[in-house]
Design a protein around this motif. Sequence first.
Motif, PDB file in Angstrom:
ATOM      1  N   VAL A  98      27.277 -21.087   2.557  1.00  0.00           N
ATOM      2  CA  VAL A  98      26.324 -20.262   3.302  1.00  0.00           C
ATOM      3  C   VAL A  98      25.141 -21.110   3.767  1.00  0.00           C
ATOM      4  CG1 VAL A  98      26.927 -18.127   2.108  1.00  0.00           C
ATOM      5  CG2 VAL A  98      25.080 -19.563   1.207  1.00  0.00           C
ATOM      6  N   ALA A  99      24.494 -20.623   4.811  1.00  0.00           N
ATOM      7  CA  ALA A  99      23.227 -21.187   5.266  1.00  0.00           C
ATOM      8  C   ALA A  99      22.124 -20.280   4.746  1.00  0.00           C
ATOM      9  CB  ALA A  99      23.179 -21.271   6.784  1.00  0.00           C
ATOM     10  N   VAL A 100      21.178 -20.854   4.015  1.00  0.00           N
ATOM     11  CA  VAL A 100      20.073 -20.090   3.438  1.00  0.00           C
ATOM     12  C   VAL A 100      18.854 -20.284   4.324  1.00  0.00           C
ATOM     13  CG1 VAL A 100      18.642 -19.710   1.405  1.00  0.00           C
ATOM     14  CG2 VAL A 100      21.023 -20.423   1.132  1.00  0.00           C
ATOM     15  N   ILE A 101      18.435 -19.206   4.979  1.00  0.00           N
ATOM     16  CA  ILE A 101      17.312 -19.253   5.912  1.00  0.00           C
ATOM     17  C   ILE A 101      16.115 -18.567   5.262  1.00  0.00           C
ATOM     18  CG2 ILE A 101      16.515 -18.647   8.223  1.00  0.00           C
ATOM     19  CD1 ILE A 101      19.483 -18.345   9.026  1.00  0.00           C
ATOM     20  N   ASP A 102      15.040 -19.322   5.068  1.00  0.00           N
ATOM     21  CA  ASP A 102      13.811 -18.748   4.521  1.00  0.00           C
ATOM     22  C   ASP A 102      12.950 -18.214   5.646  1.00  0.00           C
ATOM     23  OD1 ASP A 102      14.581 -19.463   1.973  1.00  0.00           O
ATOM     24  OD2 ASP A 102      13.488 -21.354   1.994  1.00  0.00           O
ATOM     25  N   VAL A 103      12.327 -17.064   5.402  1.00  0.00           N
ATOM     26  CA  VAL A 103      11.486 -16.445   6.421  1.00  0.00           C
ATOM     27  C   VAL A 103      10.155 -16.018   5.809  1.00  0.00           C
ATOM     28  CG1 VAL A 103      13.431 -15.623   7.798  1.00  0.00           C
ATOM     29  CG2 VAL A 103      12.477 -14.147   6.017  1.00  0.00           C
ATOM     30  N   ASP A 104       9.105 -16.085   6.628  1.00  0.00           N
ATOM     31  CA  ASP A 104       7.814 -15.506   6.298  1.00  0.00           C
ATOM     32  C   ASP A 104       7.708 -14.179   7.033  1.00  0.00           C
ATOM     33  OD1 ASP A 104       7.002 -17.614   4.681  1.00  0.00           O
ATOM     34  OD2 ASP A 104       6.217 -18.754   6.387  1.00  0.00           O
ATOM     35  N   VAL A 105       7.129 -13.180   6.355  1.00  0.00           N
ATOM     36  CA  VAL A 105       7.046 -11.840   6.926  1.00  0.00           C
ATOM     37  C   VAL A 105       5.582 -11.487   7.179  1.00  0.00           C
ATOM     38  CG1 VAL A 105       7.664  -9.411   6.644  1.00  0.00           C
ATOM     39  CG2 VAL A 105       9.114 -11.200   5.634  1.00  0.00           C
ATOM     40  N   ASP A 106       5.279 -11.060   8.384  1.00  0.00           N
ATOM     41  CA  ASP A 106       3.931 -10.611   8.733  1.00  0.00           C
ATOM     42  C   ASP A 106       3.625  -9.329   7.960  1.00  0.00           C
ATOM     43  OD1 ASP A 106       1.626  -9.520  10.004  1.00  0.00           O
ATOM     44  OD2 ASP A 106       2.083 -10.631  11.829  1.00  0.00           O
ATOM     45  N   GLY A 107       2.505  -9.298   7.227  1.00  0.00           N
ATOM     46  CA  GLY A 107       2.155  -8.121   6.439  1.00  0.00           C
ATOM     47  C   GLY A 107       1.944  -6.870   7.260  1.00  0.00           C
ATOM     48  N   ALA A 108       1.700  -7.017   8.560  1.00  0.00           N
ATOM     49  CA  ALA A 108       1.475  -5.856   9.423  1.00  0.00           C
ATOM     50  C   ALA A 108       2.769  -5.215   9.911  1.00  0.00           C
ATOM     51  CB  ALA A 108       0.619  -6.258  10.631  1.00  0.00           C
ATOM     52  N   ILE A 109       3.927  -5.749   9.457  1.00  0.00           N
ATOM     53  CA  ILE A 109       5.199  -5.220   9.944  1.00  0.00           C
ATOM     54  C   ILE A 109       5.402  -3.756   9.556  1.00  0.00           C
ATOM     55  CG2 ILE A 109       6.568  -5.872   7.919  1.00  0.00           C
ATOM     56  CD1 ILE A 109       8.798  -6.728   9.872  1.00  0.00           C
ATOM     57  N   VAL A 110       4.729  -3.297   8.485  1.00  0.00           N
ATOM     58  CA  VAL A 110       4.902  -1.914   8.047  1.00  0.00           C
ATOM     59  C   VAL A 110       4.096  -0.937   8.892  1.00  0.00           C
ATOM     60  CG1 VAL A 110       5.454  -2.541   5.678  1.00  0.00           C
ATOM     61  CG2 VAL A 110       3.072  -2.179   6.314  1.00  0.00           C
ATOM     62  N   THR A 111       3.124  -1.448   9.660  1.00  0.00           N
ATOM     63  CA  THR A 111       2.296  -0.550  10.468  1.00  0.00           C
ATOM     64  C   THR A 111       2.440  -0.790  11.963  1.00  0.00           C
ATOM     65  OG1 THR A 111       0.408  -2.083  10.270  1.00  0.00           O
ATOM     66  CG2 THR A 111       0.577  -0.316   8.630  1.00  0.00           C
ATOM     67  N   ASP A 112       2.865  -1.972  12.352  1.00  0.00           N
ATOM     68  CA  ASP A 112       2.976  -2.323  13.769  1.00  0.00           C
ATOM     69  C   ASP A 112       4.442  -2.240  14.193  1.00  0.00           C
ATOM     70  OD1 ASP A 112       2.951  -3.415  16.306  1.00  0.00           O
ATOM     71  OD2 ASP A 112       1.642  -5.098  15.776  1.00  0.00           O
ATOM     72  N   GLU A 113       4.769  -1.257  14.997  1.00  0.00           N
ATOM     73  CA  GLU A 113       6.162  -1.053  15.400  1.00  0.00           C
ATOM     74  C   GLU A 113       6.687  -2.213  16.247  1.00  0.00           C
ATOM     75  OE1 GLU A 113       6.723   2.684  17.276  1.00  0.00           O
ATOM     76  OE2 GLU A 113       6.227   3.867  15.494  1.00  0.00           O
ATOM     77  N   THR A 114       5.818  -2.899  16.966  1.00  0.00           N
ATOM     78  CA  THR A 114       6.291  -4.016  17.791  1.00  0.00           C
ATOM     79  C   THR A 114       6.831  -5.153  16.926  1.00  0.00           C
ATOM     80  OG1 THR A 114       4.077  -5.033  17.858  1.00  0.00           O
ATOM     81  CG2 THR A 114       4.618  -3.449  19.579  1.00  0.00           C
TER      82      THR A 114
ATOM     83  N   PRO B 113       0.831  -1.205   0.000  1.00  0.00           N
ATOM     84  CA  PRO B 113       0.000   0.000   0.000  1.00  0.00           C
ATOM     85  C   PRO B 113       0.864   1.253   0.000  1.00  0.00           C
ATOM     86  CG  PRO B 113       0.078  -0.910   2.197  1.00  0.00           C
ATOM     87  CD  PRO B 113       0.836  -1.872   1.316  1.00  0.00           C
ATOM     88  N   LEU B 114       0.444   2.263  -0.750  1.00  0.00           N
ATOM     89  CA  LEU B 114       1.187   3.518  -0.816  1.00  0.00           C
ATOM     90  C   LEU B 114       0.577   4.600   0.064  1.00  0.00           C
ATOM     91  CD1 LEU B 114       1.863   3.642  -4.664  1.00  0.00           C
ATOM     92  CD2 LEU B 114       3.359   2.778  -2.860  1.00  0.00           C
ATOM     93  N   ARG B 115      -0.601   4.336   0.597  1.00  0.00           N
ATOM     94  CA  ARG B 115      -1.268   5.336   1.439  1.00  0.00           C
ATOM     95  C   ARG B 115      -1.549   4.787   2.836  1.00  0.00           C
ATOM     96  NH1 ARG B 115      -3.926   5.464  -3.586  1.00  0.00           N
ATOM     97  NH2 ARG B 115      -3.415   7.309  -4.824  1.00  0.00           N
ATOM     98  N   GLY B 116      -0.713   3.872   3.259  1.00  0.00           N
ATOM     99  CA  GLY B 116      -0.880   3.299   4.584  1.00  0.00           C
ATOM    100  C   GLY B 116      -1.636   1.992   4.539  1.00  0.00           C
ATOM    101  N   GLY B 117      -1.323   1.097   5.469  1.00  0.00           N
ATOM    102  CA  GLY B 117      -1.986  -0.196   5.522  1.00  0.00           C
ATOM    103  C   GLY B 117      -0.987  -1.325   5.498  1.00  0.00           C
ATOM    104  N   ASP B 118      -1.501  -2.543   5.678  1.00  0.00           N
ATOM    105  CA  ASP B 118      -0.642  -3.723   5.743  1.00  0.00           C
ATOM    106  C   ASP B 118      -0.327  -4.270   4.349  1.00  0.00           C
ATOM    107  OD1 ASP B 118      -0.913  -3.425   8.438  1.00  0.00           O
ATOM    108  OD2 ASP B 118      -2.378  -5.041   8.679  1.00  0.00           O
ATOM    109  N   LEU B 119       0.743  -5.015   4.267  1.00  0.00           N
ATOM    110  CA  LEU B 119       1.078  -5.736   3.043  1.00  0.00           C
ATOM    111  C   LEU B 119       0.125  -6.914   2.867  1.00  0.00           C
ATOM    112  CD1 LEU B 119       4.942  -6.065   3.623  1.00  0.00           C
ATOM    113  CD2 LEU B 119       3.810  -4.319   2.244  1.00  0.00           C
ATOM    114  N   ASP B 120      -0.103  -7.306   1.614  1.00  0.00           N
ATOM    115  CA  ASP B 120      -0.870  -8.534   1.374  1.00  0.00           C
ATOM    116  C   ASP B 120      -0.081  -9.748   1.844  1.00  0.00           C
ATOM    117  OD1 ASP B 120      -2.864  -7.023   0.281  1.00  0.00           O
ATOM    118  OD2 ASP B 120      -2.464  -7.583  -1.799  1.00  0.00           O
TER     119      ASP B 120
END
Length: 280
Positions: A254-270, A128-135
């Motif tokens: 190298v060790a390749v670590i895959d991660v899932d990202v919470d879409g709310a990370i852009v709005t939730d500072e915690t 989102p470009l006007r605020g909000g969580d990622l899909d």
Amino acid sequence: MSDDNHTLPYPAADSEHPTLVIPGEGADAPAPRRRKRWPWVVAIVLVVLVGLVVAAEFIARAVLPGVVRSMVIEQLDLPADQQLDVTADGILLPQLIGGRLDSLQLSTDSVTLEGITGAVDVTAEGVPLRGGDLDGASGTIRVDESQFTELLSGTELPVDAVAFEAPNATVSGSVSVLGVAIPISLTVTPGVADGDLELTPVGLTVGGLEIDAEQVGSSLGALGANLTQTQRVCIADRLPAGLTLSDLQIDGSVAVIDVDVDGAIVTDETLQQPGVCPQS
């Protein structure tokens, strides 16, 4: 003049002998037809509009990476000179007008988070470009042997160094038995279970000699028994809380670590702050 050669009169005009009119002469001649110019005008306008759209697209692609980079650096409290590449998929103008980017890729060859340095690649969907969580978002973190050693430094394993040999990693260290330091090498297959690192033992050497599980238990007691069991290592406190481990593979050096990202990370500072490991 003699009447024998008299002049004949000019025939009178009638319907049988119409008078010919030379084209272009006379008051009733039709005016020449003028060519229509509007198709050329429309074509020129379309060319200009296409040029403006192309120019706007180039401008958007030039400006967007810098804007996104600044936002990420600010939110994750990274150094101002942090190297971070940003690319977006598709034609940007319709996405910018709609206020949402279809897909955004962020990558860096080296970034330090909570004392661990590695290369990071993240793909975010529905930005989102006007605020909000990622899909949604996912990514990979690549760490070398020295950084993987740091990840294991808080465990009960005797870790002085780690060496990769796909698909395994060998953890080397020493234990004290009756006041004598005995070198130990534990070979494990790394993986992920419930968001934690999982280390499954596949081989062990004590003092340079390969030994089986029963010998370990009898010679090293409780420590030896732990070494032969699958180890679970929490590294949540080394990553932003919005990241969850999903897989780990050894790939070359190298060790390749895959991660899932919470879409709310852009709005939730915690979710941008380091996670927490449960107390043992």
